[in-house]
Every structure is written in C-alpha cells, then in structure tokens.
Scaffold this motif. Structure first.
Motif, PDB file in Angstrom:
ATOM      1  N   LYS A 108       0.804  -1.221   0.000  1.00 45.37           N
ATOM      2  CA  LYS A 108       0.000   0.000   0.000  1.00 45.37           C
ATOM      3  C   LYS A 108       0.842   1.279   0.000  1.00 45.37           C
ATOM      4  N   ILE A 109       2.160   1.161  -0.160  1.00 44.83           N
ATOM      5  CA  ILE A 109       2.984   2.371  -0.049  1.00 44.83           C
ATOM      6  C   ILE A 109       2.916   3.285  -1.261  1.00 44.83           C
ATOM      7  N   PRO A 110       2.626   2.814  -2.497  1.00 47.89           N
ATOM      8  CA  PRO A 110       2.594   3.771  -3.607  1.00 47.89           C
ATOM      9  C   PRO A 110       1.441   4.763  -3.450  1.00 47.89           C
ATOM     10  N   GLY A 111       1.734   6.002  -3.722  1.00 50.29           N
ATOM     11  CA  GLY A 111       0.694   7.028  -3.697  1.00 50.29           C
ATOM     12  C   GLY A 111       0.967   8.134  -2.699  1.00 50.29           C
ATOM     13  N   PRO A 112       0.787   7.893  -1.395  1.00 48.96           N
ATOM     14  CA  PRO A 112       1.013   8.962  -0.421  1.00 48.96           C
ATOM     15  C   PRO A 112       2.471   9.400  -0.389  1.00 48.96           C
ATOM     16  N   PRO A 113       2.739  10.625   0.079  1.00 52.44           N
ATOM     17  CA  PRO A 113       4.131  11.056   0.228  1.00 52.44           C
ATOM     18  C   PRO A 113       4.931  10.060   1.061  1.00 52.44           C
ATOM     19  N   MET A 114       6.121   9.710   0.579  1.00 55.18           N
ATOM     20  CA  MET A 114       6.907   8.665   1.232  1.00 55.18           C
ATOM     21  C   MET A 114       7.267   9.023   2.668  1.00 55.18           C
ATOM     22  N   GLU A 115       7.509  10.294   2.959  1.00 58.05           N
ATOM     23  CA  GLU A 115       7.875  10.653   4.327  1.00 58.05           C
ATOM     24  C   GLU A 115       6.736  10.352   5.300  1.00 58.05           C
ATOM     25  N   ASN A 116       5.483  10.447   4.824  1.00 58.32           N
ATOM     26  CA  ASN A 116       4.345  10.109   5.679  1.00 58.32           C
ATOM     27  C   ASN A 116       4.331   8.610   5.990  1.00 58.32           C
ATOM     28  N   THR A 117       4.600   7.808   4.958  1.00 57.51           N
ATOM     29  CA  THR A 117       4.642   6.357   5.153  1.00 57.51           C
ATOM     30  C   THR A 117       5.776   5.973   6.096  1.00 57.51           C
ATOM     31  N   LEU A 118       6.951   6.548   5.887  1.00 56.87           N
ATOM     32  CA  LEU A 118       8.086   6.246   6.756  1.00 56.87           C
ATOM     33  C   LEU A 118       7.784   6.634   8.205  1.00 56.87           C
ATOM     34  N   GLY A 119       7.072   7.737   8.386  1.00 55.40           N
ATOM     35  CA  GLY A 119       6.742   8.198   9.722  1.00 55.40           C
ATOM     36  C   GLY A 119       5.838   7.259  10.490  1.00 55.40           C
ATOM     37  N   ARG A 120       5.179   6.347   9.797  1.00 54.79           N
ATOM     38  CA  ARG A 120       4.335   5.351  10.469  1.00 54.79           C
ATOM     39  C   ARG A 120       5.160   4.204  11.050  1.00 54.79           C
ATOM     40  N   LEU A 121       6.428   4.133  10.664  1.00 51.02           N
ATOM     41  CA  LEU A 121       7.245   2.983  11.025  1.00 51.02           C
ATOM     42  C   LEU A 121       8.435   3.324  11.923  1.00 51.02           C
ATOM     43  N   MET A 122       8.658   4.606  12.177  1.00 54.05           N
ATOM     44  CA  MET A 122       9.869   4.979  12.913  1.00 54.05           C
ATOM     45  C   MET A 122       9.665   6.270  13.672  1.00 54.05           C
ATOM     46  N   ASP A 123      10.580   6.523  14.599  1.00 54.17           N
ATOM     47  CA  ASP A 123      10.553   7.787  15.328  1.00 54.17           C
ATOM     48  C   ASP A 123      10.770   8.946  14.364  1.00 54.17           C
ATOM     49  N   ALA A 124      10.180  10.077  14.685  1.00 57.48           N
ATOM     50  CA  ALA A 124      10.220  11.233  13.789  1.00 57.48           C
ATOM     51  C   ALA A 124      11.646  11.672  13.480  1.00 57.48           C
ATOM     52  N   ASP A 125      12.561  11.496  14.424  1.00 60.89           N
ATOM     53  CA  ASP A 125      13.925  11.971  14.183  1.00 60.89           C
ATOM     54  C   ASP A 125      14.674  11.111  13.158  1.00 60.89           C
ATOM     55  N   LEU A 126      14.160   9.925  12.851  1.00 61.94           N
ATOM     56  CA  LEU A 126      14.792   9.084  11.845  1.00 61.94           C
ATOM     57  C   LEU A 126      14.260   9.335  10.430  1.00 61.94           C
ATOM     58  N   VAL A 127      13.105   9.977  10.342  1.00 56.40           N
ATOM     59  CA  VAL A 127      12.447  10.126   9.038  1.00 56.40           C
ATOM     60  C   VAL A 127      13.297  10.902   8.031  1.00 56.40           C
ATOM     61  N   PRO A 128      13.930  12.031   8.389  1.00 53.02           N
ATOM     62  CA  PRO A 128      14.724  12.750   7.373  1.00 53.02           C
ATOM     63  C   PRO A 128      15.829  11.898   6.752  1.00 53.02           C
ATOM     64  N   ALA A 129      16.540  11.129   7.556  1.00 53.88           N
ATOM     65  CA  ALA A 129      17.611  10.298   7.002  1.00 53.88           C
ATOM     66  C   ALA A 129      17.041   9.188   6.128  1.00 53.88           C
ATOM     67  N   ALA A 130      15.933   8.599   6.557  1.00 52.27           N
ATOM     68  CA  ALA A 130      15.315   7.551   5.755  1.00 52.27           C
ATOM     69  C   ALA A 130      14.799   8.113   4.435  1.00 52.27           C
ATOM     70  N   PHE A 131      14.188   9.284   4.481  1.00 56.44           N
ATOM     71  CA  PHE A 131      13.679   9.901   3.255  1.00 56.44           C
ATOM     72  C   PHE A 131      14.829  10.260   2.320  1.00 56.44           C
ATOM     73  N   ASP A 132      15.925  10.767   2.865  1.00 56.63           N
ATOM     74  CA  ASP A 132      17.094  11.066   2.027  1.00 56.63           C
ATOM     75  C   ASP A 132      17.611   9.807   1.343  1.00 56.63           C
ATOM     76  N   ALA A 133      17.604   8.679   2.064  1.00 54.26           N
ATOM     77  CA  ALA A 133      18.054   7.414   1.473  1.00 54.26           C
ATOM     78  C   ALA A 133      17.115   6.982   0.358  1.00 54.26           C
ATOM     79  N   TYR A 134      15.822   7.158   0.588  1.00 54.33           N
ATOM     80  CA  TYR A 134      14.839   6.820  -0.453  1.00 54.33           C
ATOM     81  C   TYR A 134      15.051   7.685  -1.694  1.00 54.33           C
ATOM     82  N   MET A 135      15.251   8.971  -1.496  1.00 60.96           N
ATOM     83  CA  MET A 135      15.428   9.880  -2.631  1.00 60.96           C
ATOM     84  C   MET A 135      16.724   9.576  -3.377  1.00 60.96           C
TER      85      MET A 135
END
Length: 224
Positions: free
Chosen positions: A52-79
């Motif tokens: 179900k991950i395609p569609g919504p902004p990826m940072e929102n999806t990542l935020g459902r799985l990790m602490d907020a402070d990890l989201v920027p690094a995870a999003f940078d890796a995705y990008m």
C-alpha cells in the motif's frame, strides 16, 4: 509559482494521477522504501503494508514505522535510491499510453496531479512516450511544501487558472488520497481498479473503471 496561461473555454479538463494509474511503479518504489528502512536500521514491515505504499508522500509512510527523528535520514536514502535509477523501474499499464494520446486528440486538457517528484514524473512520462500529450505537468516538489495530493491539485488549479471551473474537471486516480484531494476542490474522481487501491477506497469515488475502455466511456459520459 503559477504560470500565466489558462484552459480555453469549452475544453473539459482531466487530471491524471501517475503512480498506480498511468504506470506500475511499485517495483522501484518498493525497492527504494526497503532501502530507506535498511539505511536507518528499521525492521521491514509485512508485504501487506508494503503493498500500500505507492501514492502517499513517502515521508508520511516512513513516519508510520519509525521515530520522527529518523524520518529525514530515511527519506534522504529513499530519494538517493530514486535518483540513482529507481524512478525508471516502471512500466505503463496496458492501454494507458494510447489512451492519453486519444484524450489529447479528442480535445481534452490533460494535466497530471501526482505526488511523484516533478523531475521523476517528467522523466518517466518522457520515457514511456506520453509527455508530449500532457498539457500541464502537475507534480510534487521533491523537497518543499508541495507534497500532499491536495497541495499538488492546488498547484495545478492555480497554474492553469481553473479555480472557477472545477465542475469542468475530472480526476483519474487509484487511491483514496486522490479522491479526497480532488473532493477538497469540488472535483469528482473516477477510481481505476488496476492500481494500488482497494474496494473501500474506490467506493469513495463518483465513478469506477475496471478497464481503460470503461474509463474512456466514463469520461465521455461525464463530459457530454
């Protein structure tokens, strides 16, 4: 910044979602998503979640799985994965390339309204041969405020000058955020069932199409 042009009077307007509507981009999105989780040491979720991950902004999806402070690094890796070629791991759904060409030939004003980053959307639509049939490329900012579907639709509405013509506009998408984003502007949606949504999501739309032939019939009936 809004562009200074408007849709000619009398032309019906079609907004197209991209991921799950025009293209099957799941392989690249899935690979980038898993790469992002691995990069920050977050366990991978179930395949039911991942589907179900395609569609919504990826940072929102990542935020459902990790602490907020990890989201920027995870999003940078995705990008970084996406820029490195993940964006191109997509194929058009059967019949969609010709369908978009027919829309343009029939006189519809065709715009995208996608949560995909603008450079990635431009690249994949050019790769599959439909960019020349798109009158306006409406997409998300890869980094910036224009990330949600409603923000993208606002951008398109403002850019092509149709704030008073939403009744002349139809959104084509596959997920609830397409339907909800369009409804915010009084725009009806036709939900396509070949994408990544489910029956509960499609039930929110004014129309549903299970094939490209049905989609064309819905658009003809809507615009008559």
């Amino acid at each position: 910044m809004a562009m200074n042009f408007s849709v000619p009077a009398g032309r019906s307007i079609i907004f197209l979602d991209v991921d799950g509507t025009v293209i099957d981009s799941f392989p690249g999105i899935r690979a980038g998503f898993l790469h992002a989780l691995d990069a920050v040491g977050v366990p991978r979720p179930s395949e039911d979640f991942t589907a179900k991950i395609p569609g919504p902004p990826m940072e929102n999806t990542l935020g459902r799985l990790m602490d907020a402070d990890l989201v920027p690094a995870a999003f940078d890796a995705y990008m970084a994965f996406t820029r490195g070629g993940g964006w191109s791991q997509a194929q058009p759904f059967e019949g969609m390339v010709d369908f978009i060409a027919r829309l343009k030939d029939a006189g519809y004003f065709v715009a995208t309204a996608t949560s995909k980053g603008e450079s990635f959307a431009r690249g994949i639509l050019e790769q599959i041969g439909v960019l020349g049939h798109i009158d306006f490329l409406g997409a998300a900012e890869e980094y910036g405020d224009r990330r949600s579907k409603s923000a993208v639709i606002q951008h398109v509405v403002d850019s092509v000058g149709i704030a008073d013509r939403t009744s002349d506009t139809l959104m084509v998408g596959d997920r609830s955020h397409d339907i909800e984003g369009a409804a915010h502007f009084g725009i009806d949606t036709v939900a396509v069932t070949w994408g990544y949504g489910d029956e509960a999501e499609w039930a929110q739309a004014a129309y549903t199409a299970t094939t490209v032939t049905e989609l064309e019939a819905v658009i003809r009936d809507w615009s008559d």
